[in-house]
Design a protein around this motif. Structure first.
Motif, PDB file in Angstrom:
ATOM      1  N   SER A 353       0.814  -1.219   0.000  1.00  0.00           N
ATOM      2  CA  SER A 353       0.000   0.000   0.000  1.00  0.00           C
ATOM      3  C   SER A 353       0.846   1.267   0.000  1.00  0.00           C
ATOM      4  CB  SER A 353      -0.939   0.001   1.216  1.00  0.00           C
ATOM      5  OG  SER A 353      -0.192  -0.052   2.425  1.00  0.00           O
ATOM      6  N   SER A 354       2.074   1.170   0.530  1.00  0.00           N
ATOM      7  CA  SER A 354       2.928   2.360   0.617  1.00  0.00           C
ATOM      8  C   SER A 354       3.690   2.638  -0.672  1.00  0.00           C
ATOM      9  CB  SER A 354       3.928   2.194   1.771  1.00  0.00           C
ATOM     10  OG  SER A 354       4.745   1.055   1.569  1.00  0.00           O
ATOM     11  N   GLU A 355       3.565   1.749  -1.699  1.00  0.00           N
ATOM     12  CA  GLU A 355       4.285   1.932  -2.955  1.00  0.00           C
ATOM     13  C   GLU A 355       3.479   2.791  -3.914  1.00  0.00           C
ATOM     14  OE1 GLU A 355       7.135  -1.857  -3.534  1.00  0.00           O
ATOM     15  OE2 GLU A 355       5.010  -2.276  -3.784  1.00  0.00           O
ATOM     16  N   GLY A 356       4.171   3.381  -4.868  1.00  0.00           N
ATOM     17  CA  GLY A 356       3.515   4.238  -5.840  1.00  0.00           C
ATOM     18  C   GLY A 356       3.932   3.897  -7.249  1.00  0.00           C
ATOM     19  N   HIS A 357       3.627   4.804  -8.174  1.00  0.00           N
ATOM     20  CA  HIS A 357       3.936   4.579  -9.583  1.00  0.00           C
ATOM     21  C   HIS A 357       5.433   4.536  -9.842  1.00  0.00           C
ATOM     22  CE1 HIS A 357       5.201   8.785 -10.370  1.00  0.00           C
ATOM     23  NE2 HIS A 357       4.367   9.060  -9.388  1.00  0.00           N
ATOM     24  N   TYR A 358       6.235   4.956  -8.881  1.00  0.00           N
ATOM     25  CA  TYR A 358       7.687   4.995  -9.013  1.00  0.00           C
ATOM     26  C   TYR A 358       8.349   3.740  -8.438  1.00  0.00           C
ATOM     27  CZ  TYR A 358       6.441   6.696  -4.380  1.00  0.00           C
ATOM     28  OH  TYR A 358       5.856   6.831  -3.145  1.00  0.00           O
ATOM     29  N   LYS A 359       7.589   2.724  -8.117  1.00  0.00           N
ATOM     30  CA  LYS A 359       8.127   1.562  -7.392  1.00  0.00           C
ATOM     31  C   LYS A 359       9.244   0.850  -8.141  1.00  0.00           C
ATOM     32  CE  LYS A 359       4.293  -1.229  -9.171  1.00  0.00           C
ATOM     33  NZ  LYS A 359       3.031  -1.920  -8.803  1.00  0.00           N
ATOM     34  N   ASP A 360       9.268   0.958  -9.482  1.00  0.00           N
ATOM     35  CA  ASP A 360      10.311   0.271 -10.250  1.00  0.00           C
ATOM     36  C   ASP A 360      11.612   1.061 -10.306  1.00  0.00           C
ATOM     37  OD1 ASP A 360       8.753   2.074 -11.754  1.00  0.00           O
ATOM     38  OD2 ASP A 360       9.414   1.199 -13.646  1.00  0.00           O
ATOM     39  N   TYR A 361      11.626   2.302  -9.839  1.00  0.00           N
ATOM     40  CA  TYR A 361      12.893   3.029  -9.747  1.00  0.00           C
ATOM     41  C   TYR A 361      13.086   3.627  -8.360  1.00  0.00           C
ATOM     42  CZ  TYR A 361       9.933   7.104 -11.038  1.00  0.00           C
ATOM     43  OH  TYR A 361       8.945   8.065 -11.104  1.00  0.00           O
ATOM     44  N   GLN A 362      12.472   2.997  -7.363  1.00  0.00           N
ATOM     45  CA  GLN A 362      12.645   3.389  -5.972  1.00  0.00           C
ATOM     46  C   GLN A 362      13.665   2.434  -5.367  1.00  0.00           C
ATOM     47  OE1 GLN A 362      12.889   3.355  -2.606  1.00  0.00           O
ATOM     48  NE2 GLN A 362      10.791   3.037  -1.913  1.00  0.00           N
ATOM     49  N   PHE A 363      14.937   2.835  -5.393  1.00  0.00           N
ATOM     50  CA  PHE A 363      16.039   1.948  -5.046  1.00  0.00           C
ATOM     51  C   PHE A 363      16.550   2.127  -3.623  1.00  0.00           C
ATOM     52  CE2 PHE A 363      16.253   1.695  -9.660  1.00  0.00           C
ATOM     53  CZ  PHE A 363      16.667   0.390  -9.897  1.00  0.00           C
ATOM     54  N   SER A 364      15.714   2.561  -2.688  1.00  0.00           N
ATOM     55  CA  SER A 364      16.220   2.709  -1.324  1.00  0.00           C
ATOM     56  C   SER A 364      16.585   1.344  -0.757  1.00  0.00           C
ATOM     57  CB  SER A 364      15.168   3.378  -0.431  1.00  0.00           C
ATOM     58  OG  SER A 364      14.130   2.474  -0.110  1.00  0.00           O
ATOM     59  N   ASN A 365      17.588   1.314   0.087  1.00  0.00           N
ATOM     60  CA  ASN A 365      18.045   0.064   0.681  1.00  0.00           C
ATOM     61  C   ASN A 365      16.950  -0.583   1.522  1.00  0.00           C
ATOM     62  OD1 ASN A 365      19.592  -1.546   2.989  1.00  0.00           O
ATOM     63  ND2 ASN A 365      20.931  -1.422   1.195  1.00  0.00           N
ATOM     64  N   GLU A 366      16.192   0.240   2.224  1.00  0.00           N
ATOM     65  CA  GLU A 366      15.126  -0.282   3.086  1.00  0.00           C
ATOM     66  C   GLU A 366      14.060  -0.986   2.265  1.00  0.00           C
ATOM     67  OE1 GLU A 366      11.179  -0.244   4.837  1.00  0.00           O
ATOM     68  OE2 GLU A 366      11.843   1.171   3.294  1.00  0.00           O
ATOM     69  N   THR A 367      13.658  -0.362   1.147  1.00  0.00           N
ATOM     70  CA  THR A 367      12.644  -0.971   0.300  1.00  0.00           C
ATOM     71  C   THR A 367      13.183  -2.221  -0.384  1.00  0.00           C
ATOM     72  OG1 THR A 367      11.626   1.191  -0.087  1.00  0.00           O
ATOM     73  CG2 THR A 367      11.050  -0.571  -1.614  1.00  0.00           C
ATOM     74  N   MET A 368      14.447  -2.187  -0.776  1.00  0.00           N
ATOM     75  CA  MET A 368      15.069  -3.372  -1.371  1.00  0.00           C
ATOM     76  C   MET A 368      14.997  -4.553  -0.408  1.00  0.00           C
ATOM     77  SD  MET A 368      18.132  -5.268  -1.090  1.00  0.00           S
ATOM     78  CE  MET A 368      19.488  -4.180  -0.629  1.00  0.00           C
ATOM     79  N   GLN A 369      15.296  -4.302   0.860  1.00  0.00           N
ATOM     80  CA  GLN A 369      15.241  -5.367   1.853  1.00  0.00           C
ATOM     81  C   GLN A 369      13.817  -5.886   2.035  1.00  0.00           C
ATOM     82  OE1 GLN A 369      17.701  -6.867   3.225  1.00  0.00           O
ATOM     83  NE2 GLN A 369      19.412  -5.510   2.718  1.00  0.00           N
ATOM     84  N   MET A 370      12.847  -4.985   1.961  1.00  0.00           N
ATOM     85  CA  MET A 370      11.451  -5.401   2.084  1.00  0.00           C
ATOM     86  C   MET A 370      11.053  -6.303   0.925  1.00  0.00           C
ATOM     87  SD  MET A 370       8.217  -4.649   0.702  1.00  0.00           S
ATOM     88  CE  MET A 370       8.215  -2.930   0.151  1.00  0.00           C
ATOM     89  N   HIS A 371      11.431  -5.934  -0.304  1.00  0.00           N
ATOM     90  CA  HIS A 371      11.140  -6.776  -1.461  1.00  0.00           C
ATOM     91  C   HIS A 371      11.823  -8.138  -1.312  1.00  0.00           C
ATOM     92  CE1 HIS A 371      10.546  -2.876  -4.012  1.00  0.00           C
ATOM     93  NE2 HIS A 371       9.416  -3.250  -3.434  1.00  0.00           N
ATOM     94  N   TRP A 372      13.076  -8.117  -0.888  1.00  0.00           N
ATOM     95  CA  TRP A 372      13.861  -9.347  -0.749  1.00  0.00           C
ATOM     96  C   TRP A 372      13.170 -10.295   0.239  1.00  0.00           C
ATOM     97  CZ3 TRP A 372      19.373  -9.737  -2.370  1.00  0.00           C
ATOM     98  CH2 TRP A 372      19.938 -10.974  -2.042  1.00  0.00           C
ATOM     99  N   GLN A 373      12.811  -9.764   1.404  1.00  0.00           N
ATOM    100  CA  GLN A 373      12.194 -10.608   2.422  1.00  0.00           C
ATOM    101  C   GLN A 373      10.825 -11.128   1.978  1.00  0.00           C
ATOM    102  OE1 GLN A 373      13.671 -11.792   5.181  1.00  0.00           O
ATOM    103  NE2 GLN A 373      15.492 -10.745   4.350  1.00  0.00           N
ATOM    104  N   THR A 374      10.107 -10.342   1.191  1.00  0.00           N
ATOM    105  CA  THR A 374       8.825 -10.806   0.658  1.00  0.00           C
ATOM    106  C   THR A 374       9.029 -11.981  -0.280  1.00  0.00           C
ATOM    107  OG1 THR A 374       7.894  -8.565   0.820  1.00  0.00           O
ATOM    108  CG2 THR A 374       6.753 -10.129  -0.610  1.00  0.00           C
ATOM    109  N   GLY A 375      10.052 -11.889  -1.151  1.00  0.00           N
ATOM    110  CA  GLY A 375      10.350 -12.991  -2.058  1.00  0.00           C
ATOM    111  C   GLY A 375      10.768 -14.241  -1.310  1.00  0.00           C
ATOM    112  N   LEU A 376      11.603 -14.075  -0.285  1.00  0.00           N
ATOM    113  CA  LEU A 376      12.047 -15.209   0.523  1.00  0.00           C
ATOM    114  C   LEU A 376      10.860 -15.876   1.210  1.00  0.00           C
ATOM    115  CD1 LEU A 376      14.221 -16.945   1.864  1.00  0.00           C
ATOM    116  CD2 LEU A 376      14.532 -15.115   3.560  1.00  0.00           C
ATOM    117  N   LYS A 377       9.981 -15.066   1.778  1.00  0.00           N
ATOM    118  CA  LYS A 377       8.806 -15.599   2.469  1.00  0.00           C
ATOM    119  C   LYS A 377       7.890 -16.337   1.498  1.00  0.00           C
ATOM    120  CE  LYS A 377       4.795 -14.198   5.227  1.00  0.00           C
ATOM    121  NZ  LYS A 377       4.062 -13.036   5.825  1.00  0.00           N
ATOM    122  N   ASP A 378       7.669 -15.770   0.311  1.00  0.00           N
ATOM    123  CA  ASP A 378       6.798 -16.420  -0.674  1.00  0.00           C
ATOM    124  C   ASP A 378       7.372 -17.761  -1.124  1.00  0.00           C
ATOM    125  OD1 ASP A 378       4.981 -14.394  -0.522  1.00  0.00           O
ATOM    126  OD2 ASP A 378       5.387 -13.543  -2.510  1.00  0.00           O
TER     127      ASP A 378
END
Length: 458
Positions: A353-378
């Motif tokens: 819900s906190s992501e926007g239209h810029y999600k594919d070029y939002q390269f913050s380290n915190e968001t990267m870790q969130m994506h990574w952990q989501t993939g690991l969990k899935d």
């Protein structure tokens, strides 16, 4: 190499393919999925990718299995700069100035009081949205370390490889730093990369089974205009494969000779989503639809092809034995029609819900870790249903499993759906009757689970 607890289920597959879609900064989700596979001792012998999926493929195929997760972490840490705050005190903030910074005062209270403050989730979401937009703005204005930087006198001109808003040559050095191209070209792991020929508009694949791959082949697969320039290879110019199709699934399934294959299809965009309510959500929804590439439509088409194969085999079975004995063509045709068996495990990143239209070029380290952990969990959740890995039974030939529905779909269930609703309904995905049948007879949902199957995402 670590022995897998799933060896008995995957030993009959000649190929284990990891298929990675394009999606920019969302690509760390794929790295998390790979970590889940590696932790379970499942090592693909074929990686196929487009755009960021191609870059992840380079790191995976360019390193020994025991070092791949480590190198993926190093690669993503390199290209994901911390959020840069335009404030005088920004240098005093910690490097993970995302969630940690946003909830620092809240967590201090919780630590001493032992209580969770009301509204913390809303506060986190709002703060992450603000920090995310700032990280995206930083990427637009400054570029990303080891990936791209703004082009001087943008957008340039003169030739396709000099016309863009950003220069991607830093990525060539980054790939050479984190991937061993001698290993990539050794054939130990097959690598296939999708790209678009700028002059012809044709979709092409760079495949180490047919050519020597260089860092430029991987960069070409991710050269998305107009931000990134075309990549020149042997006098031809190439853009991102996502200009034509954002997933290499069809390529993997159509390669000959056909062999029994287990496919992990990792998508970063979902074709299904909420209706947009403002112009920014319109932009986000447009990207989701454009780049999802209708993976589900590909698998549904293959399901229907398998139905036709089975129908032809059943027809041959009705021919009198004495007629077939006179002509070996009948047995040869049946062997050809049966072909190989395919099992596609489908994982799709679900928007936050906190992501926007810029999600594919939002390269913050915190968001990267969130994506990574989501993939690991899935991936871990997928492997909690080990039956999903089983090779299709003789006569089925093609099955799919969706982590979001916890159900396995075979061509037979698709056939039941088409008989009740017609082919046009099947092309949109499994109908109600098919989902009910999957839940009853094909589901790998554990007993006692309260979770009910729902329509899968395209």
């Amino acid at each position: 190499m670590k022995q897998s607890q799933f060896d008995s289920r995957i030993k009959d597959y000649s190929r284990i393919a990891l298929v990675l879609q394009g999606g920019g900064a969302l690509g760390s989700y794929q790295a998390g999925v790979y970590e889940g596979l590696a932790s379970a001792g499942i090592h693909p012998n074929w990686v196929a990718g487009i755009s960021i999926g191609a870059l992840n493929s380079a790191i995976i195929a360019g390193n020994p299995p025991e070092r791949r997760v480590e190198r993926l972490h190093e690669f993503w840490d390199t290209i994901c700069k911390p959020v840069m705050l335009p404030l005088p005190w920004a240098p005093m903030l910690p490097s993970n100035a995302g969630r940690d910074w946003s909830v620092r005062s809240w967590s201090v209270f919780e630590e001493f009081s032992g209580e969770t403050l009301p509204g913390i989730e809303v506060y986190e979401s709002v703060t992450q949205t603000i920090m995310g937009s700032m990280a995206a703005a930083s990427a637009v204005m400054q570029g990303q370390s080891g990936f791209f930087h703004p082009r001087v006198m943008a957008p340039g001109g003169g030739s396709p490889d000099q016309t863009s808003f950003y220069d991607t040559t830093p990525m060539l050095e980054t790939l050479e730093r984190f991937a061993d191209f001698d290993r990539i070209n050794s054939g130990e792991t097959r690598v296939s990369l999708g790209a678009t020929n700028v002059a012809t508009g044709n979709f092409v694949y760079f495949d180490n089974a047919h050519m020597k791959l260089t860092p430029k082949h991987f960069l070409a697969s991710g050269s998305l205009p107009p931000g990134f320039p075309a990549t020149e290879i042997d006098g031809q110019y190439y853009w991102d494969g996502g200009c034509v199709s954002n997933t290499p699934l069809d390529y993997v399934l159509s390669q000959t000779p056909r062999r029994d294959t287990l496919v992990f299809q990792v998508d970063l965009w979902s074709a299904q989503g909420d209706l947009p309510r403002d112009i920014f959500q319109v932009q986000e929804r447009l990207k989701d639809i454009q780049y999802s590439s209708r993976t589900r439509a590909v698998t549904n088409t293959i399901h229907m092809v398998q139905q036709m194969r089975k129908a032809l085999i059943d027809t041959v079975a009705r021919i009198p034995k004495e007629v077939k004995e006179k002509d070996p063509w009948f047995d040869e045709m049946v062997r050809h029609m049966m072909g190989a068996r395919f099992n596609v495990i489908h994982l799709i990143y679900r928007n936050k819900s906190s992501e926007g239209h810029y999600k594919d070029y939002q390269f913050s380290n915190e968001t990267m870790q969130m994506h990574w952990q989501t993939g690991l969990k899935d991936m871990q959740e997928t492997l909690s249903f080990p039956e999903c890995l089983d090779i299709p039974a003789e006569g089925e030939n093609f099955v799919t499993f969706d982590i979001h529905t916890h159900s396995r779909m075979s061509s037979q269930t698709m056939r039941s759906s088409s008989m009740e609703f017609g082919v046009s309904d099947v092309s949109r995905g499994p109908g109600k009757a098919a989902r009910k049948q999957v839940a009853g007879s094909k589901s790998v949902k554990p007993s006692g689970s309260r979770r009910q199957p729902r329509q899968g995402r395209a």
